[in-house]
Design an enzyme around this catalytic site. Sequence first.
Site, mmCIF file in Angstrom:
data_model
loop_
_atom_site.group_PDB
_atom_site.id
_atom_site.type_symbol
_atom_site.label_atom_id
_atom_site.label_comp_id
_atom_site.label_asym_id
_atom_site.label_seq_id
_atom_site.Cartn_x
_atom_site.Cartn_y
_atom_site.Cartn_z
ATOM 1 C CE LYS A 129 -4.314 1.496 2.545
ATOM 2 N NZ LYS A 129 -5.193 1.523 1.368
HETATM 3 C C1 LIG Z 1 -6.427 -0.313 -4.047
HETATM 4 C C2 LIG Z 1 -7.222 -0.709 -2.919
HETATM 5 N N1 LIG Z 1 -7.738 -1.918 -3.055
HETATM 6 C C3 LIG Z 1 -8.465 -2.674 -1.919
HETATM 7 C C4 LIG Z 1 -8.357 -1.686 -0.751
HETATM 8 C C5 LIG Z 1 -9.379 -2.689 0.368
HETATM 9 O O1 LIG Z 1 -8.586 -2.995 1.339
HETATM 10 P P1 LIG Z 1 -8.857 -3.132 2.863
HETATM 11 O O2 LIG Z 1 -10.276 -4.011 2.899
HETATM 12 O O3 LIG Z 1 -7.560 -3.709 3.445
HETATM 13 O O4 LIG Z 1 -9.170 -1.752 3.466
HETATM 14 C C6 LIG Z 1 -7.874 -0.576 -0.581
HETATM 15 C C7 LIG Z 1 -8.069 0.102 0.622
HETATM 16 O O5 LIG Z 1 -8.471 0.124 1.687
HETATM 17 C C8 LIG Z 1 -7.115 0.023 -1.558
HETATM 18 O O6 LIG Z 1 -6.821 1.244 -1.409
#
Ligand SMILES: Cc1ncc(COP(=O)(O)O)c(C=O)c1O
Length: 298
Positions: A148
């Site tokens: 991330k």
């Molecule tokens: C690009 C992206 N995909 C998926 C998610 C979902 O991830 P999570 O469920 O861990 O928040 C996020 C962020 O929260 C994201 O920034």
Amino acid sequence: MDGKYVPAEQGVISVRTHGFAYGTGCFEGIRGYWNEDTRQVYLFRLREHYERLLHSCKILRIELPYSVDDLIESSAELVRRNEQKEDVYLRPVAYKGDEIIGVRLNNLTDQYLLTSEPMGNYVEIGGLRCGVSSWRRIDDNAMPARAKITGSYVNAAFAKTEALQNGLDEAIMLTHDGHVSEGSAENIFLLIDGELVTPPPSDNILLGITRDTVMQLAKRELGLTVRERSIDRTELYTAEEILLCGTGAQIAPVVEVDHSPIGTGKVGPVAQKLQDIYFDVVRGRRPEYLDWCTPVYA
Ligand SMILES: Cc1ncc(COP(=O)(O)O)c(C=O)c1O
């Protein structure tokens, strides 16, 4: 910030910071939910968020002097110090803090900060109108989506801006070879022939913690089969239901893609059930899932 609790006004970084100029940082988005009955804030799946943060750090060659347990404890402590008794959003950021000119990841200073602020819904949760983006999802060999990384959110911002300026709520991005990847900040699930289908990690997705939650709840609570497989663009148009999910988005059913109605064009029963269960789980109303909820107040 770097081991100290400071008032927000003092939580500042230099304009010359490497992470600001080059996007060399990684972060998490974590929600805390206020439960009026137990008068408690529950931080959702903290351990998984900090494990993912440390994986992102590894990829970015950031070494933090903190363990997952340290990071968990400082999160609860920050919410306590802020005296927040409401829904909150925590954002830990690990970044290259040097004030130098020069693009690289090695031989730099690693820094860490964490903020906590009140947070409501991030996207509409009563039925999203989406469009397939003309922007492609970043590729693992260019900018790994499984980390991330702060800088990679420019990719998400391009897609989201295009969707908003086209009068839509959210973008769905494809991989370079044309498979469905994810939303700008959400993973995606399709209901196809009664089974829940979602792209595999190798289709350049962030391995979402909400995605894992949805997979577990769908199997355990609804008895659904969940499949991870590559999805073609046109399957979006014929799916019985679609939902996006993420810490920010929570569970957001999709009712339209590229001006084509999904199923009946209304929120589908599976997405609705998953959303209802999810909100009970994150607010600590399901004892069997309390392991996922870290209480902030003693
Ligand atoms: C690009 C992206 N995909 C998926 C998610 C979902 O991830 P999570 O469920 O861990 O928040 C996020 C962020 O929260 C994201 O920034």
